[in-house]
Enzyme design. Structure first.
Site, short mmCIF file in Angstrom:
data_model
loop_
_atom_site.label_atom_id
_atom_site.label_comp_id
_atom_site.label_asym_id
_atom_site.label_seq_id
_atom_site.Cartn_x
_atom_site.Cartn_y
_atom_site.Cartn_z
N GLY A 191 -9.82 -12.02 6.82
CA GLY A 191 -10.48 -10.98 7.62
C GLY A 191 -9.44 -10.05 8.22
O GLY A 191 -8.98 -10.24 9.35
N GLU A 197 1.24 -12.04 0.11
CA GLU A 197 0.17 -11.30 -0.53
C GLU A 197 0.73 -10.33 -1.56
O GLU A 197 0.16 -10.12 -2.62
CB GLU A 197 -0.61 -10.54 0.55
CG GLU A 197 -1.94 -10.04 0.09
CD GLU A 197 -2.81 -9.56 1.24
OE1 GLU A 197 -2.55 -9.96 2.41
OE2 GLU A 197 -3.73 -8.79 0.98
N GLU A 205 1.10 4.60 -0.50
CA GLU A 205 1.74 5.40 0.55
C GLU A 205 2.40 4.47 1.58
O GLU A 205 3.52 4.73 2.03
CB GLU A 205 0.70 6.31 1.23
CG GLU A 205 0.20 7.47 0.36
CD GLU A 205 -0.78 7.05 -0.73
OE1 GLU A 205 -1.45 6.00 -0.57
OE2 GLU A 205 -0.87 7.75 -1.76
#
Lengths: 395, 385, 395, 385
Positions: free
Chosen positions: C131, C248, C379
């Site tokens: 989350g 990640e 970006e």
């Protein structure tokens, strides 16, 4: 939509063609013809050519007759430019004067200034350069620090300019100065028209990566400029600059120039071997040439669009950033393909016996790096498009 | 699984960097551009004394016998400092080729001198009609008596001006790859003339013209008509040396640009704060790091003699050549006007980059080789199924 | 430099290969084999596969034995990943748990948390989701607004999350919350480990441009979370996040995945006609495939580099942004070539009788757009490289 | 010298925009994606009543007789609103082709109905083996008695589901370009079956299968074996219609993205303030404006019947197809996560863009035509010298 020209313009075109055929030196445009190698002699040749063009009435075609122009329709000027480009004829020795300073004086100058300068710009009596950028003010032009302090009827100027092209050849400089150091940076700037012979001006050439010196540093120490040489209002110079940058960034004959360069690349590809075959048979080279052709079309049509606006009486605005940006980045791709086709041979400099076309491809490749920097970097152009065309917030 | 240089290799690089930082300032680079020889013998001697020439040459000839990857790291540092001079031509083009294919007599007579810094070499392979394969070699060697007579022109040979010995590929028969022979030719041999050419980066190249130059049979390296595999292997090492220079040079061009972006102020802040510049710098890093990965990988495969090595070299060259030009180009854009001046050093990197990009085949050339390899593998896989 | 594996790892590789051959369903990897079309059945299949892998000891290979892992050398884990990818075997139904939440708990959790969660993550008893993003906090993650207020031994959470992948399948959520709204935005964040069955949590699937729903919105209203479920220290959550983002963004088997995809494209090109010839004979397609091959090599070597760092005991840092950035942009180019080779046929969706390979190429093309957005946009990655790797000033 | 639309053409565009703004919201676009027919007859009727079908068709059949550029502007607006339905197939593929090459009897029987909105058409040209030239047509027409028998499959024909009349290219002899004939085929003809396919943009395409479909001689458009020039001309108009849609769609995708960049806040400011986003938006403008220039130019050359028209069409398609995809892709990136959702409209533009990019030849296909033209001109110039 109508990309044809009216009959009178086509008639004028024929006249120009005839004149160019009669006046360009014999052998012009062939590999045999070479301009003088010595920079001074070459310059003299160009000045002479400018005089010939002026005598024929081809300089300042569209300028008002009272200031030495021909008062002609802008379409005639396009016609002339097209033919000059097609013949690869020189654009005149005073391009900064005729393309930028003159139109800006016409737009912002007072009567006295118009009378004083315009016809001399056309005749080449006044050769101009633009004193814009400074060591600390390139992209951020508005932060310029060259000071002009009023003393009686004079401005006394101190500071330094850089990237001043042709300053070593010019007798006049269009000078951006700060006249109010306390104001917000865009609001304290003025434009002065300055005689290069004024005491206190020193010019130092800057050698470029091409090996040539087309730019200069200009040092200004206690340079006294008559107040009457202020162009537009005091402290309102930014408006003048914005107008002038439009002239600077708008195209004219970029499309035709790129078109010529592309045609030359196609010929080069046919005459150069890669992997045992003419480069023009290499599918990857073909794909690159085709992409260039697509983009050259865009530059050409951008010229047409700008011409149309001009013919309808409009003045160049922020949308000229589009043309400048696109052309400058295309020109880099365009000029790198010539070197790529030639391979290692493309990197040979002039003095090599094996050099192709006197090193023109290498020169064009190196020179094109300046395109995305001078007259506002690509980053600045994208800011302008983002902010002033698309309305995005300033950063 | 260890994808990195060893501590020893890193130490070699570090020592080279420290040395070149002092000995090869960019004033030296500029001076050598206008120098006919293109290097200073004193520096050459120092390099030899540090063992650089012999780093990857056999110990029996005075070398250190290290692997190719160590040499790659050293050349990367040379690229970083734009070191001029005939190092790669001599050591990689000449020395390693001779070490791989020369006879003991040939090696013995040349390599010890080369290692000591007393002898310069170059490999000369023709590229007629823009061909980089065996078909590019059209200059001839005809057997006559006990030796051969050499004729023809070999163009744009690196460091031919200063070479003492030229390792020459010549056509001894009309078979495509099976018709080439390598010769050791004394640069002072009668009938051999050297015509200097000038590339934009100021390195030395020349056209070699052979007019009935006579060499004895003992000048043949390897066997007659058997040179192509030797040449191909040498070209792979040379190509990878260019990649090493490219990675080093691009890394330095990036560092200079990043440093400028940190200090140059516009619109009231360092320009590196603007994303247009910051992201350009980030892209430079991606270019440089990627190239370094490909370089080390290919060098390792080469030194292991792996069958994937030729493809890895093509991959490395296709990337590193373009990449150096891109990084140097972006470097000029980051610098703005100052980057366009002769005084600023960025153009030195750009020009070297462009020459490297177009040497030993550009990215399109190598891409076609990679495509062939992809197809070959696809065929192999589908026929294995 | 040594890209070989030690003999014990190679032995393990053979073991894995044998296991996969024995346990993957027959026909696996052929066009004939299809997973259940119904999402629930497909999910059940994946969960079952996860259990099989777990039973074989292949889940959490490198985790400490005391928490249900095998305590194996990281090189074994690479070996396993390589073979799973080579066989195109599923990566397990609880990838977010095993790849991200687990390692983060190992790094930041207390003993009680490790005991509570780690072995259940491995067994698949606890399926996790993350989350993170919120409608107003995507790239600018630190501006998240989901509030957690301490009430006795509980945090009471109110807010909304978005782009929560697998939330509809998960029974635990790793939740970023703001615990100090008065602090500077990076300093008031904490991480909570939350049971999805806690009252007040509502999950709504988000349909993507691919037509699938892999993401969700998660609404949180007065969700009471025991204080003991705080991971790391209160208000020190940003440190935890930075660690977790490294996991990640780091690659693992990206290179092998891209390699498989590229090989498939080469086959596709051989079997597809363009302009009357196999696409594999089209030089422009060949050029594109070669460029992809070059870049796939880079991704593969980036994996090796990350593996090397991991084998030496390092943890992923800001340089993982390089791998994420490069891979995500390559994957977009890679997946667009399949559609281009097929031409108009490449745009056919699943239900078309003429569709090639069940529309996989179109799906991959559309899905890849997410790659440069999720886990930090390109970006953001360029900002991280510019600022944290190159040391450029923050904007 | 006037490079712009005329006031009349601008007025047509403006009226179309005002109308479509109301009648073609994106909820309509989405609904039609799932609709078997892909358009609502009520809207079709309104379009016909506004004279859109007949805009560029002769006045004697109820049209307005305007030039192609006016129609181009109208289609650009349709692209802007992603208007679904068989307008281009019917009007450009069918109507204009028939107006150019049909007999008076054929025109009379079809065009007035088409103009009134009572008849739909499409052009069906085979693309076997991925060929877009005449060789792609392999379905046959064999003369039998007073007519022809049609056999074969034509794949991925746009709007074939709803067409009443199919303008079919069939092979009547084995000559490459000189072996094709065009037929008017009733979509309900026995032996003709229509197999719908589903492209990602939700537009309607189908494969047409001809099993001994009989047509009379009067169904031949133009002359037997003489269809290729007619088809080529029709394809140029269709290709340019795709470009028009692309320019309109890209323009809208840009506007939506710019608007989002002005309002979406991250890191405490509108994201359009960041150069990464601002410059992406500026690049979008460059893409769109460039495409519009190429589009108008090619449309003008087409309507003038200029010899440069085919090249200009290739140039326009090569740019506009890729460009639409680029702009829509950048649009998704500007939007971030929300741009990846089905709910947001950006993917509608992306999917339409991709289909347009790959229809009528992609940019690589057209690039090769441009390259041929460059060479042809170079030869012409050098032989003229």
């Amino acid at each position: 939509m109508d990309l044809t020209y009216p009959p009178e313009a086509e008639a004028f075109r024929q006249e120009v063609i005839a004149w160019l055929q009669a006046n360009l030196p014999s052998g012009w445009g062939t590999p045999q013809f070479k301009l003088p190698g010595d920079p001074k002699q070459r310059r003299a040749w160009h000045v002479d050519w400018h005089r010939k063009m002026h005598a024929a009435g081809y300089v300042g075609l569209t300028w008002p007759k009272e200031y030495g122009g021909q008062g002609a329709d802008p379409v005639m000027s396009m016609m002339l430019n097209e033919e000059l480009t097609r013949f690869e004829a020189p654009q005149g020795a005073n391009a900064l004067g005729t393309r930028i300073v003159g139109p800006t004086i016409i737009q912002f100058g007072n009567e006295e200034q118009k009378r004083a300068h315009l016809s001399k710009i056309l005749s080449g009596e006044e050769m101009w350069c633009l004193g814009m950028s400074e060591p600390g003010a390139g992209s951020d032009l508005a932060s310029l620090q060259t000071r002009a302090v009023e003393e009686g009827d004079f401005f006394v100027v101190n500071g330094q300019k850089v990237w001043t092209s042709s300053a070593h050849l010019a007798n006049y400089i269009y000078l951006l100065v700060r006249t109010d150091p306390t104001a917000e940076k865009h609001r304290g700037i003025s434009v002065l028209l300055v005689d290069m012979k004024t005491p206190g001006i020193v010019v130092r050439p800057l050698k470029q990566i091409t090996g040539e010196s087309e730019f200069n540093e200009v040092f200004l120490q206690d340079v006294r400029v008559p107040r009457s040489n202020l162009l537009g209002e005091k402290n309102q110079g930014w408006r003048v600059i914005m107008g002038q940058l439009g002239y600077e960034r708008s195209g004219g004959s970029r499309g035709m120039n790129c078109q010529r360069a592309l045609e030359d690349l196609v010929r080069l590809a046919r005459n150069t071997y890669r992997n045992g075959k003419p480069a023009s048979e290499d599918p990857i080279i073909r794909r690159k040439l085709a992409q260039l052709a697509i983009e050259v079309n865009i530059v050409r049509l951008t010229d047409y669009k700008e011409m149309t606006i001009q013919l309808q009486g409009g003045r160049p605005g922020p949308e000229t950033s589009f043309g400048k940006l696109f052309w400058s980045e295309l020109n880099q791709r365009l000029s790198s393909v010539g070197v790529q086709i030639l391979g290692l041979e493309g990197t040979l400099s002039k003095q090599s016996s094996d050099v192709v076309k006197n090193g023109e491809y290498l020169y064009a490749f190196l020179r094109a790096y300046g395109n995305t920097i001078e007259m506002g970097t690509s980053e600045i152009q994208r800011n302008i498009i983002g902010e002033r065309v698309l309305g995005l917030p300033r950063g | 699984m260890f994808f990195d240089l060893t501590d020893e290799q890193k130490a070699i690089k570090k020592a080279a960097r420290d040395m070149l930082e002092i000995e090869c300032p960019r004033s030296y680079v500029r001076a050598m551009m206008d120098d006919a020889r293109g290097y200073q013998p004193e520096l050459w001697k120092k390099m030899a004394d540090l063992g650089w020439m012999g780093l990857a040459l056999p110990e029996r000839y005075g070398g250190a016998g290290l692997e190719f990857l160590s040499l790659t790291g050293l050349i990367e540092e040379m690229g970083r400092f734009l070191l001029p001079g005939p190092f790669v031509s001599t050591v990689v083009g000449g020395g390693l080729t001779l070490a791989a294919a020369g006879s003991p007599v040939q090696q013995e007579s040349i390599l010890p001198k080369l290692v000591r810094g007393d002898l310069l070499m170059t490999l000369a392979v023709g590229t007629d009609h823009g061909r980089l394969d065996a078909g590019g070699v059209q200059n001839s060697a005809v057997r006559q008596g006990d030796g051969f007579v050499l004729n023809g022109i070999v163009r744009l040979v690196p460091d031919a001006q200063t070479a003492d010995i030229i390792l020459l590929a010549a056509r001894t028969s009309q078979q495509h790859e099976e018709g080439l022979t390598l010769f050791l030719v004394d640069a002072k041999a009668p009938g051999l003339s050297v015509h200097p050419q000038y590339t934009t980066d100021g390195r030395k190249v020349a056209n070699l013209e052979f007019s009935s130059v006579r060499v004895p049979s003992t000048a043949v390296v390897g066997r007659v008509d058997g040179a192509w595999p030797i040449i191909a292997a040498a070209q792979r090492r040379l190509t990878l040396s260019l990649c090493a220079e490219a990675v080093g040079g691009a890394g330095m061009a990036m560092e200079i640009s990043v440093e400028y972006a940190k200090t140059r102020v516009a619109f009231g802040r360092p320009i590196g704060m603007f994303q247009a510049i910051k992201h350009k710098c980030a892209n430079m890093l991606v270019q440089v790091e990627s190239g370094r990965f490909l370089l080390y990988y290919a060098a390792w495969l080469l030194q292991e003699g792996a069958s994937e090595a030729p493809e890895a070299v093509a991959v490395a060259k296709a990337w590193c050549g373009d990449s150096y030009t891109k990084v140097a180009s972006d470097g000029i854009q980051v610098h703005g006007g100052i980057g366009m001046t002769w005084e600023h050093d960025m153009h030195l990197f750009l020009k070297r980059a462009k020459v490297i990009e177009l040497s030993s085949g550009d990215s399109d050339y190598h891409a076609e080789h990679i495509a062939k390899e992809l197809e070959r593998r696809a065929t192999a896989i589908s026929s294995a199924r």
